[in-house]
Design an enzyme around this catalytic site. Structure first.
Site: not given
Ligand code: 13P
Length: 253
Positions: A11-13, A101, A103, A170, A176, A214, A235-236
């Site tokens: 997930n590149w956000k 999600h 966020e 999640e 993060g 993470s 994510g990251g």
């Molecule tokens: P991180 O891997 O950066 O913690 O993010 C997880 C995430 O929100 C994937 O959707």
């Protein structure tokens, strides 16, 4: 125990410009050469809306699947400035969409909206990656399981085809932050949630179940023994081809 393909979902956000296809190209090259394991897993990448059309065309006959990060809670067209419907995603060749999600929940998405998103996404034959997760306070108060159950039951319905629904656990406190649940905690949650989902939605087979928060190439070594997990939402670490590939490499080491 779960069998079948593992999922590595990125997930590149809010990340990526047209030249970022290079990241995916390198991941694709790795996949092509990974003759030993490539049949065992599936890669799905969720870039931002601006790159979807471009990427979906580029990876059309490759083994990387492109997902949207969200969709609007209406079916097709309408006066909703700035929004993208499930129908519009489907029409450019998208087959997956992340819904729920944390966020997006944090910026105002309600269960009622999520319910409509899921409904219209399924109606348009999209596969859904439905995210659930507790926050730090809920975890501290030992509310994790009840929060997750509520997130599931307020949005999903018995009548849905769960073959098209992937559940992604999640924990918000883990996203993060570099903090992750212990393998034991994650195993316990996976077993309990799977049991709950199967009985609540009267399923013969469990939908795919992912962990996100993470995830990196070190943590994956601890989590790979959890057979109940069908994969990871990353994510990251999905923004770098090296980090993403190292996760897959360590998973199969
Ligand atoms: P991180 O891997 O950066 O913690 O993010 C997880 C995430 O929100 C994937 O959707």
């Amino acid at each position: 125990m779960t069998t079948g393909s593992k999922y590595f979902v990125g997930n590149w956000k809010m990340f990526g410009i047209p030249s970022s296809f290079k990241i995916l190209d390198r991941i694709n090259q790795y996949f092509q050469k990974d003759t030993k394991n490539k049949r065992k897993y599936k890669i799905i990448m969720a870039p931002p809306f601006t790159l979807l059309q471009n990427f979906v065309t580029r990876y059309k006959n490759k083994n990387i699947f492109i997902s949207a990060q969200n969709c609007y809670h209406k079916d097709s067209f309408g006066a909703y400035t700035g929004n993208i419907s499930p129908f519009m995603l489907k029409k450019i060749g998208i087959n997956y969409v992340i819904i729920g999600h944390s966020e997006n929940r944090a910026s105002g998405e309600t269960d009622a909206m999520l319910k409509k998103k899921v409904f219209f996404a399924l109606k348009n034959n999209l596969n859904i990656i439905f995210c659930i997760g507790e926050n730090k306070k809920e975890k501290r108060n030992k509310k994790t399981f009840s929060v997750l159950k509520k997130q599931l039951t307020s949005v999903l319905e018995i009548k849905y085809n769960f073959k098209n629904i992937i559940i992604a656990y999640e924990p918000i406190w883990s996203i993060g932050s570099g903090k992750v649940p212990s393998s034991y905690e994650l195993l316990k949650i996976s077993i309990n949630l799977k049991k709950f989902i199967k009985s609540k939605f009267k399923l013969n087979k469990m939908p795919k179940f992912l962990y996100g928060g993470s995830v990196n190439s070190q943590i994956i070594s601890d989590f790979k023994s959890i057979k109940q997990l069908d994969g990871f939402l990353i994510g990251g670490a999905s923004k770098s081809s090296k980090n993403f590939i190292d996760i897959i490499k360590n998973f199969y080491k």
